[in-house]
Structures are given as C-alpha cells and as structure tokens.
Design a protein around this motif. Structure first.
Motif, PDB file in Angstrom:
ATOM      1  N   HIS A   1       0.839  -1.203   0.000  1.00 15.38           N
ATOM      2  CA  HIS A   1       0.000   0.000   0.000  1.00 15.38           C
ATOM      3  C   HIS A   1       0.875   1.255   0.000  1.00 15.38           C
ATOM      4  CE1 HIS A   1      -4.023  -1.652   0.406  1.00 15.38           C
ATOM      5  NE2 HIS A   1      -3.705  -2.325   1.499  1.00 15.38           N
TER       6      HIS A   1
ATOM      7  N   HIS B   1      -5.912   2.267  -2.146  1.00 19.91           N
ATOM      8  CA  HIS B   1      -6.035   1.288  -1.059  1.00 19.91           C
ATOM      9  C   HIS B   1      -7.116   0.255  -1.361  1.00 19.91           C
ATOM     10  CE1 HIS B   1      -5.476  -0.050   3.109  1.00 19.91           C
ATOM     11  NE2 HIS B   1      -6.726  -0.456   2.958  1.00 19.91           N
TER      12      HIS B   1
ATOM     13  N   ASP C   1      -6.864  -3.776  -1.906  1.00 21.37           N
ATOM     14  CA  ASP C   1      -7.590  -4.686  -1.009  1.00 21.37           C
ATOM     15  C   ASP C   1      -8.542  -5.592  -1.788  1.00 21.37           C
ATOM     16  OD1 ASP C   1      -6.342  -3.983   1.301  1.00 21.37           O
ATOM     17  OD2 ASP C   1      -8.050  -2.954   2.207  1.00 21.37           O
TER      18      ASP C   1
ATOM     19  N   ASP D   1      -6.817   1.656   6.502  1.00 24.31           N
ATOM     20  CA  ASP D   1      -6.562   0.621   7.519  1.00 24.31           C
ATOM     21  C   ASP D   1      -6.450   1.227   8.917  1.00 24.31           C
ATOM     22  OD1 ASP D   1      -6.697  -1.532   5.820  1.00 24.31           O
ATOM     23  OD2 ASP D   1      -4.534  -1.707   5.552  1.00 24.31           O
TER      24      ASP D   1
ATOM     25  N   HIS E   1     -15.067  -1.194   3.221  1.00 22.48           N
ATOM     26  CA  HIS E   1     -13.660  -1.596   3.269  1.00 22.48           C
ATOM     27  C   HIS E   1     -13.528  -3.083   3.609  1.00 22.48           C
ATOM     28  CE1 HIS E   1      -9.449  -0.657   5.177  1.00 22.48           C
ATOM     29  NE2 HIS E   1      -9.357  -1.494   4.184  1.00 22.48           N
TER      30      HIS E   1
ATOM     31  N   GLN F   1     -12.488  -7.103   0.679  1.00 22.35           N
ATOM     32  CA  GLN F   1     -11.267  -7.893   0.885  1.00 22.35           C
ATOM     33  C   GLN F   1     -11.305  -9.202   0.100  1.00 22.35           C
ATOM     34  OE1 GLN F   1      -8.731  -6.658   2.836  1.00 22.35           O
ATOM     35  NE2 GLN F   1     -10.048  -4.851   3.005  1.00 22.35           N
TER      36      GLN F   1
HETATM   37 ZN   LIG Z   1      -7.374  -2.231   3.905  1.00 25.41          ZN
END
Ligand SMILES: [Zn+2]
Length: 146
Positions: free
Chosen positions: A6, A31, A35, A91, A117, A121
């Motif tokens: 990242h 980001h 992810d 994060d 978020h 993933q």
């Molecule tokens: Zn993340």
C-alpha cells in the motif's frame, strides 16, 4: 493487504502524478483497489495481540523507511510520503474503529466506510497472497525509481 505494498503504490502514484490535488486522493483510493485484489494480511481481528501490532508496525516501518530512502533526493519527498500515508489511511480508520467502537457510534458514516472496506477484501492463502504483494511492490518500485 500488507502495509508495504500500500505504501509503495501510494508513493508511486504521488511521484508519478505531478498535481497533488489529483495524486493524493488517487493514493487514498488505491487502497481499495489493492484490497480488492487477491492478497494475504493475516486477517487480524480486534483486540489486536502484541504479535499482530508488532508485525504490522514492522511492516509499516519497513515500507515507510524504504520510501523515505528512495525519495531522499526528490524535492517532492513530502508529497511522496503523504501519498504513502494516505494509501494506508483506510486501515488506520478501520483499526481505530475496531479498537475504539465509540468512534463508529459518534461518527455514523464510519460504519458504512468500514463495511465497504471490509466487504471488498479478497484474502487468499499465504503463498499466493505474498506473491501478489511482492509483484505489487515490484511494479510500484519501477515507478518510484525511474
Ligand atoms: Zn485495507
């Protein structure tokens, strides 16, 4: 994804796009792209153990130090470092929200932000995930060092 990829991608974006008004938001949004690619990050859950915090800190320190050294002679180093930080900010927001649930109660949009978020993933097994992290780091280093 681990912090080092990242950080490197955010720094590469900040270095490659001269206008920070464009590069810094792009670094932040990178980001979510990373992810959403297959990766491994150990999927830690709160409350975080000392081992998880230590590993995350070592990962972050490694990536940040690498960028600091690579960009040492660049007059735009502060923008590059800001891009790196912004690429990891989601994060920090997620970790702070998990560790201090009152934040989510006081700032309602955080719940939607964190749900998004967490929902994007794509976690895979260690070997495959580290391979994607390594490839991401190499690609970012090409843009950071050219
Ligand atoms: Zn993340």
């Amino acid at each position: 994804m681990l912090s080092t990829p990242h950080l490197l991608v955010g720094a590469a974006i900040a270095r490659s796009i001269p206008n920070p008004a464009i590069s810094l938001p792009a670094a932040f949004f990178s980001h979510f792209v990373l992810d959403a690619t297959p990766h491994w990050d150990g999927s830690p859950s709160a409350p975080f153990s000392k081992k998880v915090v230590g590993g995350a800190a070592a990962d972050y320190l490694f990536g940040a130090t690498l960028i600091f050294l690579i960009s040492a002679n660049d007059p735009r180093q502060i923008v590059i470092l800001a891009g790196a930080f912004l690429a990891t900010l989601p994060d920090f927001i997620l970790a702070a929200s998990r560790h201090f649930p009152i934040l989510v109660r006081k700032i309602p949009p955080l719940k939607r932000f964190n749900n998004y978020h967490s929902g994007i993933q794509v976690n895979v097994r260690l070997a495959k995930g580290l391979l994607s992290a390594f490839a991401t780091c190499l690609a970012a280093l090409v843009f950071l060092t050219r």
